[in-house]
Scaffold this motif. Sequence first.
Motif, PDB file in Angstrom:
ATOM      1  N   VAL A  34       1.025  -1.249  -0.133  1.00 61.00           N
ATOM      2  CA  VAL A  34       0.135   0.291   0.101  1.00 61.00           C
ATOM      3  C   VAL A  34       0.339   0.943  -0.375  1.00 61.00           C
ATOM      4  CG1 VAL A  34      -0.632   0.109   2.332  1.00 61.00           C
ATOM      5  CG2 VAL A  34      -1.790   0.889   0.831  1.00 61.00           C
ATOM      6  N   GLY A  35       2.018   1.206   0.609  1.00 62.84           N
ATOM      7  CA  GLY A  35       2.981   2.384   0.713  1.00 62.84           C
ATOM      8  C   GLY A  35       4.513   1.918   0.445  1.00 62.84           C
ATOM      9  N   ARG A  58      -0.272   7.175   2.834  1.00 68.17           N
ATOM     10  CA  ARG A  58       0.456   5.567   1.999  1.00 68.17           C
ATOM     11  C   ARG A  58       1.622   4.869   2.819  1.00 68.17           C
ATOM     12  NH1 ARG A  58       1.456   4.983  -2.433  1.00 68.17           N
ATOM     13  NH2 ARG A  58       1.051   6.390  -3.879  1.00 68.17           N
TER      14      ARG A  58
END
Length: 398
Positions: A212-213, A363
Motif C-alpha cells: 500500500v505504501g 500510504r
Amino acid sequence: MNFELDPDVEEMRTMTVAFARRELDGRHQAAGGHEGAGVPFDADEFRRRWLLAGKQGVVGGVVPVEYGGSGLDAVAASAVMEALGYGSSDTGFAFSVAAHLFASLMPVVEFGTEEQKRRLLPALCSGERIAAHAITEPEAGSDALNLRTRAESRGDHYVLHGSKCFTTNAPVADVFVVQAATEPGRGFFGLTAFVVEADTPGLTVGPPYAKVGLRGSPTADVHFDGCVVPSANVLGARGAGASVFSSSMKWERTCLFAAYLGAMRRVLESTVAYAGEREQFGAPIGSFQAVSHRLVDMTLRLESARLLLYKAAWGLARGSEDEVGPALAKLAVSEAAVQLGLDAIQVRGALGVLEGEAETLLRDALPARIFSGTNEIQKNNIARALGLSGNRRRAGRR
C-alpha cells in the motif's frame, strides 16, 4: 539544553536535501507494480541510485570511519534521514536505506568480530552492496522470540531451514542478517544471529510484494532450505540473537523515523502554500478558521514528534540503555504521520484523493504503525517500564 544542530550537521543536512532532490525524486517508486499500474520493479535503477547514495555517504552514515562509514552519531544520522525524507518524495528509498543501515549494519558494528567488520562493512558503506535483516515470520511477527526458522549446528557450520517474510531489501540484498532458533524453547537465549551471503546455496528470495505504501522499498519473502552457513558467520555469539535484535531496534525506532519527519515537513509546507493560494467564497481557504486550525494541529503534531525523536537520538548517542525514549518516538512520529497525511488530503479536498504527495504520505505512513514493532507492542513495552505489567498486577491481588 541546546535545540540546534552542530554547524557541520546542518551543512550535511543541507547537502543531503540537495542530493535527494536531484537524484532521489519520486519517479522511480515502483517496486513490484506500484506507481503506475503494473510497473515492474527496476532493480538496476534502484542500484544506480543506491550507488549514488553510497558516494554521498548516506548508506554507511553511522558506521565508524575505519570501516568505510562516516562515523555519525544518532543525532547526526537522524538529521540525515530527516533530510532524505524532506528532499525526496520517495520515502520508500529512505526506508530501505534505514533498514540497511540501522537494522543490518549496526548489528555488525556492535556485535561483529574484527574480521567480520573489515570483510563486510566497506562495500556495504560504499553502496556496492546492500544488506537486509531477516527476522519476521508468518507466525512470529510481534512474537519475535518464537521463531520457527532453525539453525542446526554441525561441526564448523550451521544448517538453516525455514522462511522469513516482509524482509525489506530482500530482492536486492547481497547480504542478510538472519535470526534463527538454535535452542528452540529457550526464549531470549534461544536465538542466534547469522550473516548469510545472498548467493549461498539453499537461500532463495521470492518476488517483490505489492504494498500500500513505501513502494520505493523492495520487500519479499526469504527461504532457507538446507542453507549451510559457516560458524565464523555467527554474529555476536550463539544465543545472543535477541540481544542483537534489541540493539538494532533502538537504532531503527529512533533514526529511521526521522525520514517521516522530513516527509511531514515537506507536505505541511506544500499544504500551507496551497491553503494560501486556493480561494473559495472570495478568500483563501487558509483564512477560514476550520482550515487554519487544522494546519496549526498539523504543525503541533510534527514539532512534538520531532522533539521526542531527537531526545531519543540524543540519549542513544550518549550510550543510554533507555528503551522508553525510542518507543515513545516511534509512537509519536508514526501516528503524527498518518494524521498529517489525512489532514493534508482533507485540506486539498477532491484534489487530495488524486495521485500526489498528500495521498503518498498517507500510504507511506500507514506501515509505520506496524514495522519496528507495532504501536500496540510499543505501548506494552512502555507500560511495562512504568511497572504496569500483568504479572505485577496479579501479584498485587494475592
